[in-house]
Design a protein around this motif. Structure first.
Motif, PDB file in Angstrom:
ATOM      1  N   ARG A 162       0.820  -1.213   0.000  1.00  0.00           N
ATOM      2  CA  ARG A 162       0.000   0.000   0.000  1.00  0.00           C
ATOM      3  C   ARG A 162       0.849   1.257   0.000  1.00  0.00           C
ATOM      4  O   ARG A 162       0.325   2.368  -0.088  1.00  0.00           O
ATOM      5  N   TYR A 163       2.137   1.111   0.121  1.00  0.00           N
ATOM      6  CA  TYR A 163       3.015   2.259   0.300  1.00  0.00           C
ATOM      7  C   TYR A 163       4.115   2.220  -0.742  1.00  0.00           C
ATOM      8  O   TYR A 163       4.896   1.276  -0.802  1.00  0.00           O
ATOM      9  N   LYS A 164       4.149   3.241  -1.598  1.00  0.00           N
ATOM     10  CA  LYS A 164       5.173   3.294  -2.646  1.00  0.00           C
ATOM     11  C   LYS A 164       6.433   3.938  -2.081  1.00  0.00           C
ATOM     12  O   LYS A 164       6.377   5.018  -1.510  1.00  0.00           O
ATOM     13  N   VAL A 165       7.552   3.268  -2.252  1.00  0.00           N
ATOM     14  CA  VAL A 165       8.818   3.735  -1.705  1.00  0.00           C
ATOM     15  C   VAL A 165       9.667   4.331  -2.823  1.00  0.00           C
ATOM     16  O   VAL A 165       9.896   3.691  -3.846  1.00  0.00           O
ATOM     17  N   VAL A 264      13.992  -5.524   1.781  1.00  0.00           N
ATOM     18  CA  VAL A 264      13.109  -5.048   2.842  1.00  0.00           C
ATOM     19  C   VAL A 264      11.836  -4.463   2.235  1.00  0.00           C
ATOM     20  O   VAL A 264      11.885  -3.754   1.226  1.00  0.00           O
ATOM     21  N   GLU A 265      10.721  -4.779   2.863  1.00  0.00           N
ATOM     22  CA  GLU A 265       9.443  -4.187   2.483  1.00  0.00           C
ATOM     23  C   GLU A 265       9.143  -3.058   3.458  1.00  0.00           C
ATOM     24  O   GLU A 265       9.303  -3.212   4.672  1.00  0.00           O
ATOM     25  N   ILE A 266       8.741  -1.912   2.920  1.00  0.00           N
ATOM     26  CA  ILE A 266       8.583  -0.709   3.727  1.00  0.00           C
ATOM     27  C   ILE A 266       7.170  -0.159   3.602  1.00  0.00           C
ATOM     28  O   ILE A 266       6.640  -0.057   2.492  1.00  0.00           O
ATOM     29  N   GLU A 267       6.568   0.161   4.724  1.00  0.00           N
ATOM     30  CA  GLU A 267       5.274   0.833   4.746  1.00  0.00           C
ATOM     31  C   GLU A 267       5.326   1.959   5.764  1.00  0.00           C
ATOM     32  O   GLU A 267       5.736   1.752   6.909  1.00  0.00           O
ATOM     33  N   GLY A 269       7.301   4.334   6.188  1.00  0.00           N
ATOM     34  CA  GLY A 269       8.609   4.641   6.724  1.00  0.00           C
ATOM     35  C   GLY A 269       9.221   3.585   7.623  1.00  0.00           C
ATOM     36  O   GLY A 269      10.331   3.775   8.140  1.00  0.00           O
ATOM     37  N   ARG A 270       8.531   2.467   7.829  1.00  0.00           N
ATOM     38  CA  ARG A 270       9.073   1.392   8.671  1.00  0.00           C
ATOM     39  C   ARG A 270       9.157   0.078   7.895  1.00  0.00           C
ATOM     40  O   ARG A 270       8.356  -0.179   7.000  1.00  0.00           O
ATOM     41  N   ILE A 271      10.104  -0.738   8.294  1.00  0.00           N
ATOM     42  CA  ILE A 271      10.308  -2.027   7.634  1.00  0.00           C
ATOM     43  C   ILE A 271       9.308  -3.037   8.190  1.00  0.00           C
ATOM     44  O   ILE A 271       9.290  -3.305   9.392  1.00  0.00           O
ATOM     45  N   THR A 272       8.473  -3.577   7.297  1.00  0.00           N
ATOM     46  CA  THR A 272       7.453  -4.543   7.715  1.00  0.00           C
ATOM     47  C   THR A 272       7.848  -5.985   7.415  1.00  0.00           C
ATOM     48  O   THR A 272       7.275  -6.911   7.981  1.00  0.00           O
ATOM     49  N   ALA A 273       8.811  -6.175   6.519  1.00  0.00           N
ATOM     50  CA  ALA A 273       9.264  -7.532   6.191  1.00  0.00           C
ATOM     51  C   ALA A 273      10.710  -7.488   5.726  1.00  0.00           C
ATOM     52  O   ALA A 273      11.149  -6.518   5.097  1.00  0.00           O
ATOM     53  N   VAL A 274      11.440  -8.538   6.063  1.00  0.00           N
ATOM     54  CA  VAL A 274      12.841  -8.687   5.662  1.00  0.00           C
ATOM     55  C   VAL A 274      12.984 -10.053   5.002  1.00  0.00           C
ATOM     56  O   VAL A 274      12.605 -11.074   5.593  1.00  0.00           O
ATOM     57  N   TYR A 275      13.525 -10.077   3.783  1.00  0.00           N
ATOM     58  CA  TYR A 275      13.688 -11.322   3.040  1.00  0.00           C
ATOM     59  C   TYR A 275      15.175 -11.530   2.762  1.00  0.00           C
ATOM     60  O   TYR A 275      15.789 -10.763   2.022  1.00  0.00           O
TER      61      TYR A 275
END
Length: 295
Positions: A162-165, A264-267, A269-275
């Motif tokens: 939902r958040y474009k980085v 890293v997935e970011i929403e 301004g915070r990291i929500t997932a790390v792969y």
């Protein structure tokens, strides 16, 4: 039958799209290249004059080959050691692969679909193939294919970020995560991680990696704090930032001398997932590109 050079020229025009399709179906760039090579060998035996639409014919061939492979691939993943992640594809190597806007997160969502649902969604929603044509590829009637695509779309939409980085922000957060996670900066980690952050690592049983997803900020922070205490004598080496299947990330050589990618997935301004991908079989193409030994 057309001449070899004419046939090859025609096929090469479609190759980039076919590899993208096969990769999105299988989650493996090396397997995708093998599939497309198989399709090329079949194409050489075809009288091109009898093929009305080469693009449609080749997409159908590749899709069917992928469906055959997926039957065994799913069985293999049932016995895969630890978390399975798609083979990381770096934006700098192939700009076209991101034109379909499927991120690593969405690739994982595709894994929850049946092979037919995955094929219907990719062909229709990503590659713009008409439903009637997909019906012929999958040997289903158009109404059934439409239902396959609808079910698949629902799953994928639920996982769509939902958040474009922006690139600059993504690179900054990725590098900040590396620094905080490898220097024992617990306060820094807490400041950038979402409360419900999820971390997955793919070692494939080839190298050390945690087997199950780590869920929640407290567990992730404790993990990195413990690793720092145990391995502080041999610092990790940051190689460079890179975008991995549409997500910001980086390439590093870790304290145990293993090459790895981290996305890293970011929403908000915070990291929500790390792969984290450490399986050397999945990093061979990246290791070659940057002149690193993957093992």
């Amino acid at each position: 039958m057309t001449g070899p050079s004419s046939s090859a020229c025609s096929f090469e025009t479609h190759r980039p799209r076919l590899v993208r399709l096969a990769y999105r179906m299988l989650g493996s760039w090396s397997d995708a290249e093998d599939i497309v090579q198989d399709a090329w060998l079949r194409w050489r035996q075809v009288d091109e004059a009898t093929v009305g639409e080469p693009a449609a014919y080749l997409s159908r061939t590749v899709t069917r080959l992928c469906l055959d492979v997926m039957k065994s691939a799913r069985a293999q993943r049932e016995i895969y050691v630890g978390s399975w992640l798609p083979e990381p594809i770096v934006e700098a190597e192939d700009e076209e692969i991101r034109s379909d806007e499927l991120t690593l997160t969405l690739m994982l969502a595709l894994e929850r679909l049946s092979p037919l649902e995955r094929a219907a969604f990719l062909l229709h929603d990503v590659f713009g193939v008409p439903l009637d044509e997909i019906a012929g590829t999958l040997d289903r009637d158009p109404a059934a294919v439409r239902q396959l695509a609808v079910r698949a779309r629902k799953h994928v939409q639920e996982a769509r970020p939902r958040y474009k980085v922006e690139r600059e922000e993504g690179d900054r957060l990725a590098q900040a995560f590396f620094t905080a996670s490898t220097t024992g900066d617990i306060a820094g980690l807490r400041a950038m991680l979402a409360h419900n952050v999820v971390m997955k690592a793919d070692g494939g049983g080839k190298v050390l990696a945690f087997l199950n997803p780590i869920v929640g900020i407290e567990r992730v922070v404790r993990l990195f704090a413990g690793l720092y205490r145990k391995l502080t004598a041999q610092p990790a080496v940051f190689i460079r930032t890179m975008w991995i299947d549409g997500l910001p990330g980086y390439l590093s050589r870790e304290r145990d001398n293993v090459l790895q990618t981290t996305a890293v997935e970011i929403e908000d301004g915070r990291i929500t997932a790390v792969y984290i991908t450490r399986n050397p079989d999945k990093l061979r193409h990246i290791a070659e590109a940057v002149g690193e030994d993957g093992r």
